[in-house]
Design an enzyme around this catalytic site. Structure first.
Site, PDB file in Angstrom:
ATOM      1  CD  GLU A 143      32.482  42.220  32.563  1.00  0.00           C
ATOM      2  OE1 GLU A 143      32.626  43.083  33.452  1.00  0.00           O
ATOM      3  OE2 GLU A 143      32.556  40.994  32.779  1.00  0.00           O
ATOM      4  NE  ARG A 150      31.152  41.326  40.732  1.00  0.00           N
ATOM      5  CZ  ARG A 150      30.017  40.708  40.486  1.00  0.00           C
ATOM      6  NH1 ARG A 150      29.271  40.231  41.470  1.00  0.00           N
ATOM      7  NH2 ARG A 150      29.585  40.555  39.271  1.00  0.00           N
ATOM      8  CG  ASN A 198      32.058  48.094  35.417  1.00  0.00           C
ATOM      9  OD1 ASN A 198      32.643  47.917  34.354  1.00  0.00           O
ATOM     10  ND2 ASN A 198      31.669  47.081  36.179  1.00  0.00           N
ATOM     11  CD1 TRP A 204      26.595  35.864  32.071  1.00  0.00           C
ATOM     12  CD2 TRP A 204      28.008  37.570  31.797  1.00  0.00           C
ATOM     13  NE1 TRP A 204      25.917  37.019  32.403  1.00  0.00           N
ATOM     14  CE2 TRP A 204      26.772  38.082  32.238  1.00  0.00           C
ATOM     15  CE3 TRP A 204      29.049  38.465  31.553  1.00  0.00           C
ATOM     16  CZ2 TRP A 204      26.550  39.443  32.436  1.00  0.00           C
ATOM     17  CZ3 TRP A 204      28.838  39.825  31.758  1.00  0.00           C
ATOM     18  CH2 TRP A 204      27.595  40.297  32.185  1.00  0.00           C
ATOM     19  CE  LYS A 211      34.578  46.113  32.556  1.00  0.00           C
ATOM     20  NZ  LYS A 211      33.897  45.556  33.758  1.00  0.00           N
ATOM     21  CD  GLU A 251      42.950  24.162  43.169  1.00  0.00           C
ATOM     22  OE1 GLU A 251      43.848  24.070  44.025  1.00  0.00           O
ATOM     23  OE2 GLU A 251      43.168  24.122  41.945  1.00  0.00           O
ATOM     24  CG  ASP A 279      36.346  37.535  35.694  1.00  0.00           C
ATOM     25  OD1 ASP A 279      37.168  38.195  36.345  1.00  0.00           O
ATOM     26  OD2 ASP A 279      35.167  37.870  35.543  1.00  0.00           O
ATOM     27  CD  GLU A 315      33.888  38.978  40.954  1.00  0.00           C
ATOM     28  OE1 GLU A 315      34.865  39.712  40.703  1.00  0.00           O
ATOM     29  OE2 GLU A 315      32.938  38.818  40.165  1.00  0.00           O
ATOM     30  NE  ARG A 353      35.117  35.860  30.355  1.00  0.00           N
ATOM     31  CZ  ARG A 353      34.393  36.216  31.396  1.00  0.00           C
ATOM     32  NH1 ARG A 353      33.125  35.848  31.476  1.00  0.00           N
ATOM     33  NH2 ARG A 353      34.904  36.938  32.368  1.00  0.00           N
ATOM     34  NE  ARG A 380      40.539  46.167  34.698  1.00  0.00           N
ATOM     35  CZ  ARG A 380      39.447  45.431  34.871  1.00  0.00           C
ATOM     36  NH1 ARG A 380      38.320  45.739  34.246  1.00  0.00           N
ATOM     37  NH2 ARG A 380      39.466  44.371  35.637  1.00  0.00           N
TER      38      ARG A 380
HETATM   39  C1  GCV Z   1      34.269  45.701  37.606  1.00  0.00           C
HETATM   40  C2  GCV Z   1      34.192  40.537  36.720  1.00  0.00           C
HETATM   41  C3  GCV Z   1      33.365  41.092  37.837  1.00  0.00           C
HETATM   42  C4  GCV Z   1      32.849  42.474  37.509  1.00  0.00           C
HETATM   43  C5  GCV Z   1      34.051  43.365  37.179  1.00  0.00           C
HETATM   44  C6  GCV Z   1      34.801  42.738  36.013  1.00  0.00           C
HETATM   45  C7  GCV Z   1      36.056  43.518  35.651  1.00  0.00           C
HETATM   46  O1  GCV Z   1      33.406  40.243  35.620  1.00  0.00           O
HETATM   47  O2  GCV Z   1      32.302  40.227  38.122  1.00  0.00           O
HETATM   48  O3  GCV Z   1      32.164  42.964  38.627  1.00  0.00           O
HETATM   49  O4  GCV Z   1      33.654  44.671  36.880  1.00  0.00           O
HETATM   50  O5  GCV Z   1      35.197  41.443  36.354  1.00  0.00           O
HETATM   51  O6  GCV Z   1      37.129  43.052  36.019  1.00  0.00           O
HETATM   52  O7  GCV Z   1      35.957  44.552  35.030  1.00  0.00           O
END
Ligand code: GCV
Length: 734
Positions: free
Chosen positions: A335, A210, A252, A596, A331, A566, A414, A442, A385, A368
């Site tokens: 995911e 991102r 990640n 998702w 994290k 927005e 998100d 993002e 979610r 997180r």
């Molecule tokens: C780092 C969203 C983003 C992911 C990110 C995730 C997160 O889903 O698209 O790229 O991963 O948030 O905050 O962990």
């Protein structure tokens, strides 16, 4: 799930991303909010720096540099430089302790402490401000101007550094008239940027997940980026905003990145060395599976003694190498990232394991709360979610160690342009919290769209989780006592910086980075005032053709740009109508039949997610009153969040007096018109501001307009076809 960053815009029909780096750093980074000109007021003065320590050295070096550029003079007294650097141009050699500086001075930056203050500090300037004689702390400072001498005093070196940049912001006003003594302290202890930078280029996500500003400034193709000057410049820019912590790799954590904790620790230590002079502590994202993937253990079970010993020993080594290391960011069970659930343990077990290893060294774990099931069946409307973070974490309140900071995204889903504030904040009074913002755009135009985010963040910070007149989110983070004991927290944001010449791809996205740091220092600041600060620093009056026009134009382009974004994207808080390939541009049904968990449920009759207790997912019940009632009721729910909480017919009449369907049409036409106006306004600055900045912004506004038109036409057409309701004003819909 997503295309590499370099391909995203091409896929979206936008221009190729020429900020994407394949060769490492750009040799001429833009000065951002610290161009030489902003040091003129300070650099033309006679300055005395008094005190010792690494960060006092930084202050001294800054003043030396300013004086060298602008003809001033700097002395250093008392304990002298801690690192025996040779005097530079414009700097007198340090004086022995107690010896007065030669001649009168205009500015004293002095560390209070065991040594007497230099005689240059006028009598009375060292007195505490009326009504505020509390300690300044590690980062606070006192500023005043008495008898023609500007004085900044601090009890610790970092305070002096922040005091210096305070003077830079004040400019000439710092040296005019008398200024009453005032104590300045950061409201929040930790002001942190999370870089989602990969060490090795990820096949889908690229060098920076991102990231929209070229390559990483930390890493390049598996190794360190190597541009040390760039990193120092980054540290300096961040110090000027007040940021004091950075995590240097993606949450990640892939195979190469995992090793930063062990055999690649030298790379982290090097970054810590580069950022330390700017008061910034380095943190690391770690994988919860580290004992297995790095330590060769058969398990990462947080209650297993071998696992505990491994973390203790590994952490001991980290601190042996980096004594001021900040801590771990995790994290987990999210995911696809590993976590304690594998072993039947909960998040408190997991977080406390790492907290135990860090506590004896003064470190923290940022754990997180972004945890949800990303493999769900879109057919099942009972799962929501938005509920996930609360469901996972609220029952654990009170079980986290004191050096665990639970890091909560500002909204329950998100980082959408519009979400309610996360209910987790009210639900966990016995837990130290960080609110996580996203400076990287993002979901807000990926630094191709001008979108000043400080007004969004201020709305979050000003929100009162327990309703008026109770505390705001900012109060909670600042540790303002409530019914429960004082427990302060952090403000954290995902960074938007890369090795792009303009740092952020879009030069105007620098304002977001600047504003994040300033709001983390003082979350009560007005976003428009912060923008003024940024304008004054980034476009100093003597360097632009028409300062009034520049200010007026930047406000016209940026003040309302988040709401403009927005308007032309997903309506009324419904969220996630983005192209799933990269999250840039419209994809109205892009996520509708995916795993998702982000759906809008538009049909021929209406749109929105029923999250009520009465007939929906029950999410509204995660809020305390009054919000649990306000959000439950379609009549009381604020318009901008209506579709987040309710599935309503297209003919539902909003508080604004128009129907939902007409609101969709009106806002989408208006949004595009506003982007057109932003582009025209910017055009008037041709020849007034730096050509390179002008060209880059102009190019991006062209793309923003193209993309806004695409959003408008896809959204309007989609809802016209679903509903069959024509636009009351007869405008063109396809
Ligand atoms: C780092 C969203 C983003 C992911 C990110 C995730 C997160 O889903 O698209 O790229 O991963 O948030 O905050 O962990």
């Amino acid at each position: 799930m997503s295309l590499p960053v370099t391909a995203q815009h091409a896929a979206a029909g936008g221009p190729a991303d020429e900020t994407a780096s394949t060769t490492g750093a750009d040799p001429t980074p833009h000065a951002a909010w610290l161009p030489p000109e902003v040091f003129r007021p300070l650099g033309t003065r006679r300055v005395l720096v008094h005190g010792a320590g690494l960060l006092v050295d930084t202050v001294f070096a800054e003043v030396v540099r300013a004086c060298a550029g602008h003809g001033g003079r700097v002395d250093r007294s008392a304990a002298g430089p801690s690192s025996a650097a040779a005097p530079e141009h414009g700097a007198a050699p340090p004086r022995p302790e107690g010896e007065p500086a030669a001649g009168p001075v205009d500015l004293v930056l002095a560390l209070r402490g065991p040594h007497p203050l230099p005689p240059a500090v006028p009598p009375g300037a060292a007195a505490a401000p009326a009504g505020d004689d509390g300690p300044l702390g590690d980062e606070g400072f006192l500023s005043t101007r008495v008898d023609g001498v500007t004085v900044v005093l601090a009890d610790a070196p970092a305070g002096l550094l922040y005091g210096l940049f305070h003077l830079v912001r004040l400019g000439e006003a710092a040296f005019t008239g008398d200024r009453p003594a005032r104590a300045h302290r950061p409201a929040l202890r930790r002001r942190m940027l999370d870089h989602w930078d990969n060490v090795a280029v990820h096949p889908d996500m690229g060098q920076v997940e991102r990231g929209y500003a070229g390559g990483s400034i930390f890493w390049h193709d598996g190794g360190p980026n190597g541009d040390r000057d760039r990193l120092r410049a980054y540290g300096r820019l961040l110090a000027a905003t007040g940021v004091n912590a950075i995590s240097v790799n993606n949450v990640n954590v892939h195979a190469t990145e995992a090793r930063l904790l062990t055999d690649r620790l030298d790379d982290v230590a090097d970054l810590a060395d580069l950022l330390r002079p700017y008061g910034i502590r380095v943190h690391l994202s770690v994988t919860f599976a580290a004992p297995v993937v790095l330590g060769g253990l058969p398990t990462a079970d947080p209650l297993d003694d071998r696992v505990r010993d491994w973390w203790d020993e590994t952490t001991r080594r980290v601190y042996a190498r980096i004594p001021d290391f900040g801590g771990y960011l995790v994290k987990a069970d999210s995911e696809g990232q590993p976590g304690p659930a594998t072993y039947g343990r909960d998040h408190a077990d997991g977080a406390n394991l790492l907290a135990g290893a860090l506590a004896r060294h003064g470190g923290v774990v940022h754990w997180r709360a972004f945890v949800y099931d990303h493999r769900r069946d879109w057919r099942d409307r009972s799962i929501d979610r938005a509920r996930a973070a609360y469901d996972h974490f609220a029952p654990l309140d009170g079980r986290f160690a004191d050096n665990v900071v639970l890091q909560v995204k500002y909204g329950p889903v998100d980082f959408q342009p519009r979400e309610p504030v996360s209910p987790v904040i009210a639900a966990m009074p016995a837990t130290r919290l960080a609110v996580e913002l996203q400076v990287t755009q993002e979901y807000t135009g990926q630094q191709w769209h001008a979108c000043y985010l400080a007004p969004l963040w201020s709305e979050v910070l000003d929100f009162r989780p327990w309703g008026p007149p109770e505390r705001t989110v900012a109060d909670v983070l600042a540790g303002v006592p409530g019914p429960e004991p004082r427990r302060d927290g952090d403000l954290v944001a995902v960074a938007n910086v890369g090795d792009d010449r303009f740092w952020c791809g879009h030069p105007l996205a620098q304002a977001n980075l600047y504003a994040f740091g300033r709001l983390a220092w003082d979350p009560y600041l007005d976003p428009a005032a912060v923008l003024d600060e940024w304008i004054d620093l980034t476009f100093p009056a003597p360097t632009v053709g028409d300062p009034a026009l520049v200010r007026e134009t930047l406000h016209a382009v940026l003040d309302d740009s988040w709401r403009t974004y927005e308007r032309y994207t997903a309506p009324l808080g419904v969220g996630f109508m983005v192209d799933p390939d990269g999250h840039y541009g419209p994809g109205v049904d892009g996520y509708e039949y995916s795993r998702w968990g982000t759906y809008h449920y538009a049909d021929r009759d209406g749109v929105g997610v029923d999250r009520t207790r009465a007939t929906g997912t029950g999410f509204t019940g995660q809020y305390p009153p009054p919000w649990s009632q306000v959000y439950e009721s379609p009549e009381r729910c604020p318009d901008e969040l209506l579709l987040f909480f309710h599935h309503v017919p297209y003919g539902h009449v909003l508080h604004s007096g128009v129907t939902v369907i007409q609101h969709i049409y009106d806002t989408h036409f208006a949004g595009v018109e506003q982007v057109g106006a932003m582009r025209d306004r910017w055009g008037r600055l041709a020849g007034v501001v730096d050509q390179g900045v002008h060209d880059r912004v102009a190019e991006r506004l062209d793309e923003q307009l193209r993309c806004a038109i695409e959003w408008r036409d896809q959204i309007n057409t989609y809802f016209f076809r679903k509903s069959g309701v024509p636009d009351a004003r007869g405008r063109r819909i396809y």
